[in-house]
Every structure is written in structure tokens, then in C-alpha cells.
Design an enzyme around this catalytic site. Structure first.
Site: not given
Length: 250
Positions: A52, A110
Site C-alpha cells: 500500500d 513483514y
């Protein structure tokens, strides 16, 4: 045609995410422009996932097909000469003709970074979420491993009208192999490794862990968010700038 696999790192601060958007600077759009300039025609660059706006990557994986016979090491150098300094191609290599960085990925990791000092250094500000307020770290440490295993993460997915279809035929079930919160002086680091991730999923997990640290969410409440059909939403969504894609496994 040759299939080229690249590994790249980028600072996502000045980009509107990975995916091409008309009139906006994106990672994919910038890579396609550079690869197209080298190839002399339009080139489609596929990534392992669509980070994003504002999210960073240390080892994103992408692939594209070209006819240009340039050796991979020279291709890497040529791309880095044309790319902005905020995007670097770390490695380039030949790949199988059918290689797809998203569909063939087995796991991704992540990392989310939270700065806890009263004052956040200007050299770190773009890459951490500054949260100098009191937190119950024990509660956060206890909650993080509860996300491991196969769960329905619908409550942790983006719910706005711009949410995209996920990659698994509509299911929001994902498997988390590892979910841990690490503490260090003036720093919290959340690291999660899973089979795949929904839009805003990691940032909503971090937001939920912070809610646990504030005393607004307990272990029972977190378990309820993982129940299929849960009517509540996780979060609030943590800022994008603290999130890094660390690795993609094949």
C-alpha cells in the site's frame, strides 16, 4: 522472450503504493517505465504483492518478460541508472518462462517498527510509527502469538469501497506461521510470517496489539476477532510508514 526475476528494495514514502494508478507515482508504474525504456516497448512488471501507499520493502520480488539480450547483471545496473534513488534493484536473474512472483510465493514476512522514545529522530521518522505513550507490553507480548495458525482474517482486512478482491477466490482465510513482538530499548518490532496477507491486514493486527497495550482489548476479544462471521472490525489501522516487506519465499 526471456523471463527476468528481480529483487528490489524501496522507500514507499513518496509513492502511492505498488499498483499502477493513472497520474500517480507508483512502484510498479516506475519499474514498467524503466523496463520499457530498456526494452523499447511496453513491459508489464508483476510483483509478489501490492504494498500500500507509504509501505516500504527490503526484498520485494518482481518479474517481467523481455527480448533484449542484456545479461542480468548489466540489466540490474541499467535499471538502477534509470530508477529514482528510492527504488533499487538488488539482484536480477533468469527465471522459468512461467515464473509468477505472486502465484508461486509460499510465504512472506513483514515487519512493523514502533519507536517508543519521547522524541523521534528525524532520520527515523519516515520509517517508524512514533508512539511514546504508556503501553502494557506484557499484554501485547501475550496476544501476538495468538494469531498463529489458520484463521479467518476478515475482521483484519480493509473494508472500504476501494478494497480489492483477494487472491484466493474470495476466502479471507490465511495461515500465519509466526507472529511475534520483540522489545528493545525505545523500540517495538512486530514480525509476522504467513502464507499471504490481505489489504491492511498487518497494519490492523498492529493496531489491535496496540489496543491490547492500551487496555482496550484482551485475549478473549482478540480471539473473537478471528471467529468466522465476526461483526466487529480490528484496528485501528496503524500508519503505513512503519511497515516493511522483509522477504518472499518460493
Amino acid at each position: 522472450m526471456r523471463r527476468i526475476r528481480i529483487q528490489l528494495a524501496y522507500d514507499g514514502t513518496d509513492f502511492h503504493g505498488w499498483q499502477v494508478q493513472p497520474g500517480l507515482a507508483t512502484i510498479q508504474g516506475t519499474l514498467e517505465s524503466v523496463a520499457g525504456e530498456i526494452e523499447g516497448r511496453q513491459v508489464h512488471v508483476a510483483g509478489s504483492g501490492r504494498t500500500d501507499a507509504g509501505v516500504h520493502a527490503l526484498a520485494q520480488v518482481a518479474a517481467f518478460s523481455i527480448e533484449n539480450p542484456i545479461p542480468p547483471p548489466n540489466l540490474r545496473k541499467a535499471m538502477n541508472r534509470l530508477l529514482p534513488a528510492s527504488i533499487r534493484v538488488l539482484a536480477a536473474e533468469e527465471a522459468a518462462p512461467d515464473f509468477h512472483p505472486r502465484f508461486q510465493a509460499r510465504a512472506k514476512t513483514y515487519e512493523y517498527r514502533i519507536a517508543r522514545a519521547e522524541v523521534c529522530s528525524p532520520w527515523e521518522w519516515r520509517y517508524v510509527y512514533h508512539h511514546p505513550y504508556p503501553l502494557d507490553l506484557a499484554a501485547m507480548l501475550d496476544c501476538a502469538p495468538m494469531l498463529e495458525g489458520e484463521h479467518d482474517f476478515s475482521a483484519f482486512a480493509a473494508s472500504d469501497s476501494r478494497d480489492r478482491l483477494d487472491d484466493d477466490g474470495g476466502t479471507k482465510v490465511r495461515t500465519i506461521f509466526g507472529s511475534r513482538l520483540e522489545t528493545a530499548p525505545d523500540r517495538l518490532i512486530y514480525r509476522v510470517r504467513g502464507s499471504g496477507f490481505l489489504k491492511h491486514m498487518v497494519r490492523n493486527i498492529v493496531g489491535s496489539l496496540l489496543e491490547a497495550g492500551r487496555g482496550h482489548l484482551d485475549e478473549r476479544g482478540l480471539r473473537a476477532l478471528l471467529d468466522p462471521g465476526c461483526p466487529h472490525r480490528a484496528g485501528p489501522t496503524a500508519p503505513a510508514k512503519g511497515l516493511f516487506l522483509i522477504s518472499v519465499e518460493y
